[in-house]
Design an enzyme around this catalytic site. Sequence first.
Site, PDB file in Angstrom:
ATOM      1  N   HIS A   1       0.987  -0.962   0.337  1.00 45.31           N
ATOM      2  CA  HIS A   1      -0.288   0.438  -0.251  1.00 45.31           C
ATOM      3  C   HIS A   1       0.559   1.185  -0.100  1.00 45.31           C
ATOM      4  CE1 HIS A   1       0.552  -1.277   4.122  1.00 45.31           C
ATOM      5  NE2 HIS A   1       0.215   0.544   4.844  1.00 45.31           N
TER       6      HIS A   1
ATOM      7  N   HIS B   1       0.949   5.609   0.704  1.00 40.33           N
ATOM      8  CA  HIS B   1      -0.293   6.404   1.872  1.00 40.33           C
ATOM      9  C   HIS B   1       0.082   7.444   0.728  1.00 40.33           C
ATOM     10  CE1 HIS B   1      -0.049   3.775   5.909  1.00 40.33           C
ATOM     11  NE2 HIS B   1       1.136   4.010   5.774  1.00 40.33           N
TER      12      HIS B   1
HETATM   13  P1  AMP Z   1       1.461   0.830   7.802  1.00 40.69           P
HETATM   14  O1  AMP Z   1       2.308   0.925   8.673  1.00 40.69           O
HETATM   15  O2  AMP Z   1       2.512   1.586   6.296  1.00 40.69           O
HETATM   16  O3  AMP Z   1       1.367  -1.192   7.442  1.00 40.69           O
HETATM   17  O4  AMP Z   1       0.098   1.085   7.235  1.00 40.69           O
HETATM   18  C1  AMP Z   1      -0.607   0.980   7.347  1.00 40.69           C
HETATM   19  C2  AMP Z   1      -2.314   1.236   7.798  1.00 40.69           C
HETATM   20  O5  AMP Z   1      -3.148   0.685   7.599  1.00 40.69           O
HETATM   21  C3  AMP Z   1      -2.190   2.503   8.833  1.00 40.69           C
HETATM   22  O6  AMP Z   1      -2.010   3.626   8.356  1.00 40.69           O
HETATM   23  C4  AMP Z   1      -3.685   1.981   9.563  1.00 40.69           C
HETATM   24  O7  AMP Z   1      -4.347   3.439  10.265  1.00 40.69           O
HETATM   25  C5  AMP Z   1      -4.277   2.127   8.385  1.00 40.69           C
HETATM   26  N1  AMP Z   1      -5.605   1.249   8.523  1.00 40.69           N
HETATM   27  C6  AMP Z   1      -5.660  -0.281   9.303  1.00 40.69           C
HETATM   28  N2  AMP Z   1      -6.834  -0.591   9.463  1.00 40.69           N
HETATM   29  C7  AMP Z   1      -7.733   0.267   8.664  1.00 40.69           C
HETATM   30  C8  AMP Z   1      -8.327   0.380   8.209  1.00 40.69           C
HETATM   31  N3  AMP Z   1      -9.297  -0.745   8.433  1.00 40.69           N
HETATM   32  N4  AMP Z   1      -9.269   0.692   6.908  1.00 40.69           N
HETATM   33  C9  AMP Z   1      -8.369   2.176   6.863  1.00 40.69           C
HETATM   34  N5  AMP Z   1      -6.697   1.752   7.042  1.00 40.69           N
HETATM   35  C10 AMP Z   1      -6.101   0.870   8.424  1.00 40.69           C
END
Ligand code: AMP
Length: 138
Positions: free
Chosen positions: A101, A103
């Site tokens: 993913h 950001h």
């Molecule tokens: P990372 O640390 O790059 O793996 O980021 C994962 C991101 O996913 C975090 O910023 C979380 O806030 C986001 N996240 C986790 N669960 C959800 C969800 N159900 N809907 C939207 N964002 C999510």
Amino acid sequence: MDANDCIFCKIVSGQIPAAVVFQDEVVFAFLDIGPVSDGHTLVVPKEHIDKFDRASPQLLGQVASRLAKIAAAIQKATGCEGYNILCNNGRAAGQVVNHLHFHIIPRKTGDGVIDRWPAYKYPAGAAEKIADKIRKCL
Ligand code: AMP
Ligand code: ZN
């Protein structure tokens, strides 16, 4: 973690709700549930791939074009002055969800969201050695 118990696969398939920003045949984009600024968006390939280096060059190209389109829309919608596109890979790098993913983080001057990182200088000769090591792995 595989596609069956992946939270982002569940969002893509509609099993878990999300604030959807964009979707097409390649990507799904939705607001991060824990934003660091208004409009903080996650862009994921619909296909379950865990990390950047596991994605095909073709997919990465397709995702990149969507990132540009969505980033432009986020700038317009939020009036941000800039944005970061961030992709964490591996636990050590802060990846919590093992589905590739990106950001997109809207930024304003002085918002303090991501400050300077702890940069240092290589000792004499070290940069050449590291660059050489990486070149040999390509
Ligand atoms: P990372 O640390 O790059 O793996 O980021 C994962 C991101 O996913 C975090 O910023 C979380 O806030 C986001 N996240 C986790 N669960 C959800 C969800 N159900 N809907 C939207 N964002 C999510
Ligand atoms: Zn997944």
